[in-house]
Design an enzyme around this catalytic site. Structure first.
Site, PDB file in Angstrom:
ATOM      1  CE1 TYR A  46      -2.655  13.507   6.533  1.00 34.30           C
ATOM      2  CE2 TYR A  46      -4.478  12.249   5.636  1.00 34.30           C
ATOM      3  CZ  TYR A  46      -3.559  13.262   5.522  1.00 34.30           C
ATOM      4  OH  TYR A  46      -3.548  14.047   4.400  1.00 34.30           O
ATOM      5  CD  GLU A  48      -2.249  17.113   5.494  1.00 28.09           C
ATOM      6  OE1 GLU A  48      -1.396  17.984   5.783  1.00 28.09           O
ATOM      7  OE2 GLU A  48      -2.034  16.200   4.701  1.00 28.09           O
TER       8      GLU A  48
END
Ligand code: ADP
Ligand code: MG
Length: 398
Positions: A118, A206
């Site tokens: 992530y 993101e």
């Protein structure tokens, strides 16, 4: 402003970030053509069909499907296109899917194990710094990781005076447990991602998942971008990426009217000039026993036209039981604003909720006189507390 995954990926690519390639399709036939094109390029039948909506969690909602041959591509694309995709990040009615992204599949048969990380860059407002947040536990359950094992999520703050430093990019690659070529690739990935984030004036970039492939490449499989709206005027090309079908119609109308509007859940609408006064007005509404239904800054030029547009936008919200107009006439004269309110009221026909107007500053007395003599159901006040008492009284009476 938010954009779609495929648009975010095209930005990443232009900054040299390695991405999972894909082709956008709006019909099942286009999806099949896209899959054929990918097959020629990558020599694999397997593709992933991904719904393009402005919300994450698409995988969980059934908007990301693997197709192992062209028939399956057609079937999956037909199912996803036109569906109302419900994910943990959409409302209960979901979002209509009108585009899918056809991408190469990374888990084709025989591929060696890969790893999902992530990574996001965002502005941490409490620190006043851009921050890179990253974790070894990427993929669909990052919210779960953040809640139950927060120690697996790392943060790297960037000093705005010097920007991202090489040692920070290396630290990130190291903390993610990488070595050799994958380590070098990750350093490059982080550096280019940060450059992209800064250059486009984003407030969030993101990537979840960031994938380490079996041959040690680091690529972006997903992307989510939010632009800082105040920086958008510097990027007309990115502004073209706006998809208004994804946005709330009231927000679109307010933006077109150049009104600074944020919808809230209360019952008292408000129209104010200046953000600080708007915040204070929301406080006074709460103090009077109501709840603000919105934040609305009409800006410095509160003329009749703007006032009317603002009324129309506030009244689209069916929860609104009263409207408080609070204008400080510094440069703008209060009698002008009052005339604007009277004109707007007349133009709009009947308004069924009481309107309380507080005008203070240049020509305030004259403004009050204008409103009191207009014969309309508009209540005027000069002092802040008078306005609050009126709101309270009228809410109780209705
Ligand atoms: P979302 O975050 O909206 O659920 P993602 O693009 O992250 O959408 O997709 C969800 C999951 O599907 C990913 O975590 C990944 O495991 C898998 N996935 C997505 N794209 C591909 C792909 N091209 N090949 C293989 N798996 C994929
Ligand atoms: Mg994702």
């Amino acid at each position: 402003m938010n954009i779609h995954e495929y648009q975010g990926k095209s930005i990443l690519k232009s900054f040299g970030v390695a991405i999972q390639e894909g082709i956008v399709a709006e019909t099942p036939e286009q999806a099949v053509d896209a899959a054929k094109e990918l097959k020629v390029k990558y020599n694999s039948d397997w593709v992933v069909v991904k719904a393009q909506i402005h919300a994450g969690g698409r995988g969980k909602g059934g908007g990301v499907k693997l197709a192992k041959n062209l028939d399956e591509v057609k079937e999956k694309a037909s199912n996803i296109l036109g569906m109302h995709l419900i994910t943990p990040q959409t409302s209960a009615t979901g979002k209509l899917v009108s585009k899918v992204l056809i991408t190469q599949d990374v888990y084709y048969p025989g591929a060696s194990p890969t790893k999902e990380f992530y990574m996001s860059v965002l502005l941490d407002r409490s620190k006043g710094r851009n921050t890179i947040i990253y974790s070894t536990e990427g993929g669909m359950d990052i919210e779960h990781v953040a809640e139950h094992t927060p120690e697996k999520i790392w943060k790297e703050e960037i000093d705005p005076r010097v920007g991202l430093q090489a040692f920070q990019a290396r630290k990130i690659a190291f903390n993610l447990g990488l070595s050799g070529n994958a380590f070098k690739e990750m350093v490059k990935f982080v550096t280019s991602l940060y450059k992209a984030y800064e250059s486009i004036d984003a407030s969030l970039f993101e990537i979840n998942p960031v994938l380490k492939t079996s041959d040690d490449k680091i690529i972006a499989v997903d992307s989510k971008v939010s632009f800082d709206d105040n920086g958008l005027f510097r990027h007309p090309d990115y502004e073209k990426m706006r998809d208004i079908t994804e946005e709330d119609p009231i927000d679109v109308e307010a933006r077109n009217a150049e009104l600074n509007y944020v919808k809230l859940d209360g019952n008292v609408g408000c129209m104010v000039n200046g953000a600080g006064l708007a915040m204070a007005t929301m406080d006074i509404i709460k103090l009077s026993g109501g709840e603000p239904a919105n934040f609305l800054d009409v800006g410095g030029t509160a003329n009749a036209e703007r006032v009317e547009k603002a009324f129309r936008i506030i009244l689209k919200d069916k929860n609104v039981k009263a409207i408080l107009v609070n204008i400080f006439g510094g440069i703008v004269r209060c009698d002008r604003v009052a005339q604007g309110i009277v004109d707007a009221y007349k133009n709009m026909g009947t308004i069924h909720v009481p309107i309380i107007v507080r005008l203070q500053g240049t020509n305030a007395e004259l403004a009050k006189k204008l409103i009191d003599e207009s014969g309309l159901k508009v209540y005027s006040a000069i002092e802040f507390h008078e306005a609050a008492d009126l709101v309270n009284k009228l809410l109780k009476a209705n």
